[in-house]
Design a protein around this motif. Structure first.
Motif, PDB file in Angstrom:
ATOM      1  N   GLY A   1      42.486  58.075  64.597  1.00 13.92           N
ATOM      2  CA  GLY A   1      42.218  56.945  64.225  1.00 13.92           C
ATOM      3  C   GLY A   1      43.100  56.033  63.259  1.00 13.92           C
ATOM      4  N   GLN A   2      44.193  56.909  62.790  1.00  8.81           N
ATOM      5  CA  GLN A   2      45.491  56.244  62.120  1.00  8.81           C
ATOM      6  C   GLN A   2      46.358  55.694  63.133  1.00  8.81           C
ATOM      7  OE1 GLN A   2      46.814  59.227  59.396  1.00  8.81           O
ATOM      8  NE2 GLN A   2      45.487  58.389  57.753  1.00  8.81           N
ATOM      9  N   ARG A   3      46.972  54.350  62.575  1.00 14.74           N
ATOM     10  CA  ARG A   3      48.014  53.989  63.326  1.00 14.74           C
ATOM     11  C   ARG A   3      49.295  53.805  62.753  1.00 14.74           C
ATOM     12  NH1 ARG A   3      46.128  48.764  66.759  1.00 14.74           N
ATOM     13  NH2 ARG A   3      48.120  49.701  67.814  1.00 14.74           N
ATOM     14  N   ILE A   4      50.312  53.894  63.489  1.00 14.43           N
ATOM     15  CA  ILE A   4      51.744  53.651  62.493  1.00 14.43           C
ATOM     16  C   ILE A   4      52.020  52.377  62.553  1.00 14.43           C
ATOM     17  CG2 ILE A   4      54.241  54.091  62.727  1.00 14.43           C
ATOM     18  CD1 ILE A   4      53.778  56.425  64.498  1.00 14.43           C
ATOM     19  N   LEU A   5      52.466  51.911  60.990  1.00 13.88           N
ATOM     20  CA  LEU A   5      52.669  50.498  60.533  1.00 13.88           C
ATOM     21  C   LEU A   5      54.478  50.585  60.684  1.00 13.88           C
ATOM     22  CD1 LEU A   5      51.720  47.696  59.913  1.00 13.88           C
ATOM     23  CD2 LEU A   5      51.909  48.266  57.569  1.00 13.88           C
TER      24      LEU A   5
ATOM     25  N   ASN B   1      63.914  50.388  68.582  1.00 12.66           N
ATOM     26  CA  ASN B   1      62.584  51.359  68.360  1.00 12.66           C
ATOM     27  C   ASN B   1      61.620  50.603  69.264  1.00 12.66           C
ATOM     28  OD1 ASN B   1      60.375  52.977  67.460  1.00 12.66           O
ATOM     29  ND2 ASN B   1      60.656  52.127  65.335  1.00 12.66           N
ATOM     30  N   PRO B   2      61.916  51.433  70.660  1.00 15.91           N
ATOM     31  CA  PRO B   2      61.102  50.426  71.673  1.00 15.91           C
ATOM     32  C   PRO B   2      59.781  50.776  71.740  1.00 15.91           C
ATOM     33  CG  PRO B   2      62.445  52.601  72.277  1.00 15.91           C
ATOM     34  CD  PRO B   2      62.835  52.289  71.088  1.00 15.91           C
ATOM     35  N   GLY B   3      59.169  50.087  72.762  1.00 15.75           N
ATOM     36  CA  GLY B   3      57.436  50.369  72.649  1.00 15.75           C
ATOM     37  C   GLY B   3      56.741  49.613  71.813  1.00 15.75           C
ATOM     38  N   MET B   4      55.264  49.681  72.124  1.00 17.02           N
ATOM     39  CA  MET B   4      54.511  48.714  71.500  1.00 17.02           C
ATOM     40  C   MET B   4      54.305  49.216  70.141  1.00 17.02           C
ATOM     41  SD  MET B   4      52.738  46.036  72.391  1.00 17.02           S
ATOM     42  CE  MET B   4      52.545  46.297  73.958  1.00 17.02           C
ATOM     43  N   LYS B   5      54.497  47.961  68.945  1.00 24.45           N
ATOM     44  CA  LYS B   5      54.549  48.414  67.624  1.00 24.45           C
ATOM     45  C   LYS B   5      53.594  47.372  67.071  1.00 24.45           C
ATOM     46  CE  LYS B   5      57.918  51.228  68.214  1.00 24.45           C
ATOM     47  NZ  LYS B   5      57.613  52.768  68.025  1.00 24.45           N
ATOM     48  N   VAL B   6      53.130  47.736  65.662  1.00 27.27           N
ATOM     49  CA  VAL B   6      52.353  47.095  64.791  1.00 27.27           C
ATOM     50  C   VAL B   6      53.137  46.686  63.576  1.00 27.27           C
ATOM     51  CG1 VAL B   6      50.341  46.935  63.506  1.00 27.27           C
ATOM     52  CG2 VAL B   6      50.226  47.781  65.632  1.00 27.27           C
ATOM     53  N   THR B   7      53.660  45.785  63.404  1.00 26.53           N
ATOM     54  CA  THR B   7      54.404  45.398  62.166  1.00 26.53           C
ATOM     55  C   THR B   7      53.740  44.544  61.219  1.00 26.53           C
ATOM     56  OG1 THR B   7      56.627  44.597  61.803  1.00 26.53           O
ATOM     57  CG2 THR B   7      55.674  43.612  63.157  1.00 26.53           C
ATOM     58  N   PHE B   8      54.345  44.477  60.117  1.00 28.15           N
ATOM     59  CA  PHE B   8      53.846  43.545  59.097  1.00 28.15           C
ATOM     60  C   PHE B   8      54.810  42.902  58.584  1.00 28.15           C
ATOM     61  CE2 PHE B   8      53.106  42.920  54.404  1.00 28.15           C
ATOM     62  CZ  PHE B   8      51.979  42.325  54.410  1.00 28.15           C
ATOM     63  N   GLY B   9      54.457  41.487  58.362  1.00 28.31           N
ATOM     64  CA  GLY B   9      55.604  40.437  57.837  1.00 28.31           C
ATOM     65  C   GLY B   9      54.994  38.979  57.581  1.00 28.31           C
ATOM     66  N   LEU B  10      55.811  38.416  57.163  1.00 28.97           N
ATOM     67  CA  LEU B  10      55.522  36.862  56.797  1.00 28.97           C
ATOM     68  C   LEU B  10      55.745  35.934  58.005  1.00 28.97           C
ATOM     69  CD1 LEU B  10      55.052  34.609  54.712  1.00 28.97           C
ATOM     70  CD2 LEU B  10      57.519  34.517  54.550  1.00 28.97           C
ATOM     71  N   LEU B  11      54.492  35.186  58.706  1.00 26.96           N
ATOM     72  CA  LEU B  11      54.932  34.487  59.642  1.00 26.96           C
ATOM     73  C   LEU B  11      55.019  32.950  59.130  1.00 26.96           C
ATOM     74  CD1 LEU B  11      54.471  34.363  62.629  1.00 26.96           C
ATOM     75  CD2 LEU B  11      52.072  33.442  62.249  1.00 26.96           C
TER      76      LEU B  11
ATOM     77  N   ASN C   1      50.602  28.836  58.858  1.00 28.08           N
ATOM     78  CA  ASN C   1      52.198  28.873  58.422  1.00 28.08           C
ATOM     79  C   ASN C   1      52.347  29.406  56.886  1.00 28.08           C
ATOM     80  OD1 ASN C   1      54.823  28.457  58.189  1.00 28.08           O
ATOM     81  ND2 ASN C   1      54.778  26.377  57.714  1.00 28.08           N
ATOM     82  N   GLY C   2      53.254  30.337  56.738  1.00 26.11           N
ATOM     83  CA  GLY C   2      53.228  30.929  55.382  1.00 26.11           C
ATOM     84  C   GLY C   2      52.397  32.146  54.989  1.00 26.11           C
ATOM     85  N   CYS C   3      51.636  32.574  56.143  1.00 30.71           N
ATOM     86  CA  CYS C   3      50.860  33.905  55.652  1.00 30.71           C
ATOM     87  C   CYS C   3      51.249  35.274  55.968  1.00 30.71           C
ATOM     88  CB  CYS C   3      49.430  33.548  56.243  1.00 30.71           C
ATOM     89  SG  CYS C   3      49.171  33.962  58.056  1.00 30.71           S
ATOM     90  N   PHE C   4      50.944  36.124  55.545  1.00 34.45           N
ATOM     91  CA  PHE C   4      51.363  37.675  55.869  1.00 34.45           C
ATOM     92  C   PHE C   4      50.328  38.034  57.004  1.00 34.45           C
ATOM     93  CE2 PHE C   4      53.303  37.049  52.110  1.00 34.45           C
ATOM     94  CZ  PHE C   4      54.893  37.485  52.151  1.00 34.45           C
ATOM     95  N   VAL C   5      50.758  38.742  58.098  1.00 33.95           N
ATOM     96  CA  VAL C   5      50.091  38.834  59.387  1.00 33.95           C
ATOM     97  C   VAL C   5      50.468  40.411  59.854  1.00 33.95           C
ATOM     98  CG1 VAL C   5      50.060  36.626  60.131  1.00 33.95           C
ATOM     99  CG2 VAL C   5      51.867  38.099  60.975  1.00 33.95           C
ATOM    100  N   LEU C   6      49.464  40.957  60.436  1.00 34.51           N
ATOM    101  CA  LEU C   6      49.686  42.258  61.266  1.00 34.51           C
ATOM    102  C   LEU C   6      49.780  41.950  62.713  1.00 34.51           C
ATOM    103  CD1 LEU C   6      47.028  44.588  59.827  1.00 34.51           C
ATOM    104  CD2 LEU C   6      49.401  44.890  59.520  1.00 34.51           C
ATOM    105  N   ALA C   7      51.056  42.127  63.274  1.00 33.81           N
ATOM    106  CA  ALA C   7      51.444  41.559  64.494  1.00 33.81           C
ATOM    107  C   ALA C   7      51.561  42.803  65.626  1.00 33.81           C
ATOM    108  CB  ALA C   7      52.593  40.799  64.487  1.00 33.81           C
ATOM    109  N   GLU C   8      51.014  42.875  66.652  1.00 28.23           N
ATOM    110  CA  GLU C   8      50.944  43.996  67.661  1.00 28.23           C
ATOM    111  C   GLU C   8      51.899  43.538  68.707  1.00 28.23           C
ATOM    112  OE1 GLU C   8      48.403  47.054  70.138  1.00 28.23           O
ATOM    113  OE2 GLU C   8      47.488  45.450  68.861  1.00 28.23           O
ATOM    114  N   GLY C   9      52.959  43.992  69.370  1.00 31.40           N
ATOM    115  CA  GLY C   9      53.840  43.747  70.149  1.00 31.40           C
ATOM    116  C   GLY C   9      54.954  44.716  70.366  1.00 31.40           C
ATOM    117  N   HIS C  10      56.087  44.130  71.018  1.00 32.81           N
ATOM    118  CA  HIS C  10      57.321  44.781  71.498  1.00 32.81           C
ATOM    119  C   HIS C  10      58.435  43.723  71.288  1.00 32.81           C
ATOM    120  CE1 HIS C  10      56.514  42.815  75.213  1.00 32.81           C
ATOM    121  NE2 HIS C  10      57.589  43.037  75.605  1.00 32.81           N
TER     122      HIS C  10
END
Length: 570
Positions: free
Chosen positions: A194-198, A207-217, A252-261
């Motif tokens: 059930g855990q996912r890599i951030l 770092n190829p492939g589908m990733k979940v990242t965290f940052g400021l949008l 604008n200006g919020c922190f998000v979890l973004a899933e993509g590549h």
């Protein structure tokens, strides 16, 4: 008891006046830089005359006096007056009656001193002076009190620190529940079901492939088109959205979890989500966040004592109003009806009045000042008639709004007395508070904030909001829920770009919502609503001047009641 001795102070004073003070017994105070006022010294001398071991007794008195001053005001004053010493000795006498041995007597006295000045369990904190900044140390995973003191004229580096602090706070909170694991930890320890890599934004390259990242949008700078970027502390990538709408509010200006590549030089986003807030209980246990982050200087022992006293005080409640226009005769009539009802059936713990307190923008002229003062003078006349309120110690808290005098900066400082017709000087328990205003009710944390932030959020949307059930036009209820969720997920009262907000950079920590309070009240001109998210009661308080609507909140019971003042004829 010490009360009996105080009643006979004239006799004590006359007897002590005839003999010199025992300097050797009082040397303990002088050695620590403490100076006793003459009346305080007389009390100590009278107490020591009854002790079998005066030297040990005076050492205990010094220790208890320091504990008393720290519990009361967070510091030790050099000069000890009569009232301070009276309270300390009162605790020692009470403890000696309740305990049988010297050890338990000292423990009982210490607990009694720690409980002193807890009063009725209600504390109102000044956001500019009593809310301290805590920094998160990633190496030791602990929160520590910041060394630097905030100032109005902040250094340019403070702006960068604001975003860095928000980033680290939300990142470590995201990892707290265990749904996500940092990439470096996953490589070393593996993943549980059930855990996912951030993955960090700076680690997407190569770092190829589908990733979940965290940052400021945020909107790309110096761009006329709606071009977006995602960034962390070390890397920035342009963003391409594959979806045109989203279930959750993203601005604008919020922190998000973004899933993509990563595709060449841009990050292609398949799905956007918010870093979800965590319940307060989990924050305090897993993150070990100090409860003093909310404000004040109460010790953990005192906060535990307040929590134990809650079951015996379940009936306290707060009446919360917004846009209380004191220049309106209709509003004043409704206030009289409101006060009359609570005067008859039982006053609240406090009224929280959030501005604006005038239907028009304050004008800094002699006529504008007179007009503004007249409104508070009328209210003062009404409050003086509330005998039952005054006897029960009801507080009247005033939080400035957008049309009220003062700089439109956050946090806003309290009203000066001269603009409020000296209502705080002439009326007991009137508090001219900051905006936001933080109130601790026993162990419950309450935040009151006057700002039209809910109306501003949709103006800064990154993607249009859609209804998650139908996929069509979003409902009013979903918009309201998303606005509340957005503020709590971002752990901030104004999670907008600093360039588009009026926050003083060095005081950004006073607007944070971490750990989650038990209740957050945001006053504005929007429709009133309330909801519960992650065990936090969120309430948008609408204008009282429009429909005479307000809220009553019972902190210990956790009950939120929408109310209104009916017309006299109904």
């Amino acid at each position: 008891s010490i009360g009996d001795r105080v009643a006979q102070q004239s006799l004590i004073g006359s007897s002590l006046g005839a003999m010199p003070l025992d300097r050797s017994a009082l040397r303990e105070f002088n050695a620590l830089g403490l100076q006793l006022r003459p009346q305080a010294a007389e009390l100590v001398q009278a107490f020591l005359s009854e002790c079998e071991d005066p030297q040990q007794a005076v050492e205990n008195i010094v220790e208890f006096t320091k504990n008393y001053l720290r519990s009361r005001q967070g510091k030790v004053d050099a000069i000890i007056d009569f009232d301070v010493m009276k309270n300390v000795l009162e605790c020692i006498y009470d403890a000696s009656r309740e305990a049988g041995t010297a050890g338990t007597t000292q423990d009982a006295a210490r607990h009694g001193i720690e409980a002193l000045d807890l009063g009725d369990g209600v504390y109102i904190y000044d956001a500019t002076t009593e809310v301290k900044q805590y920094d998160y140390r990633r190496a030791t995973k602990e929160w520590v009190l910041a060394h630097s003191q905030p100032g109005v004229l902040a250094h340019p580096d403070v702006k960068a620190k604001v975003y860095a602090d928000r980033y680290h706070l939300l990142l470590q909170r995201t990892l707290l529940e265990g749904h996500f694991v940092a990439e470096e930890e996953a490589a070393a320890q593996g993943l549980l079901p059930g855990q996912r890599i951030l993955t960090k934004v700076e680690s997407l390259q190569g770092n190829p492939g589908m990733k979940v990242t965290f940052g400021l949008l945020s909107r790309a700078p110096d761009e006329s088109t709606r071009r977006w970027v995602i960034e962390d502390l070390h890397k920035v990538y342009p963003v391409e959205f594959l979806e045109e709408e989203t279930d959750h509010l993203v601005t604008n200006g919020c922190f998000v979890l973004a899933e993509g590549h990563l595709e060449r030089d841009r990050f292609v986003v398949r799905r956007l989500d918010m870093p979800a807030a965590v319940p307060r209980a989990m924050t305090l246990t897993k993150d070990l966040a100090p409860r003093q982050m909310f404000g004040g200087c109460l010790t953990d022992e005192q906060l535990d004592l307040l929590a134990r006293q809650e079951p015996a005080n379940p009936d306290g409640f707060y009446v919360v109003l917004c846009e209380v226009h004191l220049d309106s005769l209709q509003v004043m009539d409704k206030l009289r009806d409101l006060f009359r009802g609570y005067e008859e059936f039982g006053p609240p713990t406090a009224y929280v009045f959030m501005g604006s307190f005038s239907s028009s923008v304050f004008k800094p002229t002699s006529e504008g000042v007179r007009f503004y003062r007249d409104g508070f003078a009328r209210l003062k006349g009404v409050l003086k008639t509330l005998t039952r309120h005054i006897q029960s110690g009801t507080r009247f808290i005033f939080v400035p709004g957008p049309n009220d005098p003062g700089a439109q900066l956050l946090p806003r400082v309290p009203f000066p007395n001269y603009l409020t017709a000296d209502i705080a000087k002439e009326m007991p328990n009137v508090v001219l508070a900051t905006n936001p205003c933080r109130v601790r009710h026993f162990s419950r944390d309450l935040v009151f904030f006057r700002h039209d932030v809910l109306r501003l959020l949709r103006r800064h949307e990154a993607l249009p909001l859609r209804d998650p059930q139908t996929g069509g036009v979003v409902s009013v209820e979903h918009v309201q829920t998303e606005m509340a969720r957005f503020l709590l997920d971002q752990a901030h009262l104004v999670p907008l770009p600093l360039e588009q907000s009026n926050i003083m950079w060095a005081y950004d920590h006073t607007l944070r919502l971490y750990p989650l309070p038990q209740a957050v009240f945001v006053g504005g001109i929007s429709r009133p609503f309330d909801c519960v998210y992650r065990d936090c009661n969120f309430c948008s308080v609408g204008p009282f001047c429009r429909d005479s609507e307000f809220y009553a909140f019972h902190p210990v019971k956790g009950v939120m009641e929408p109310c209104d003042v009916p017309d006299q004829g109904s």
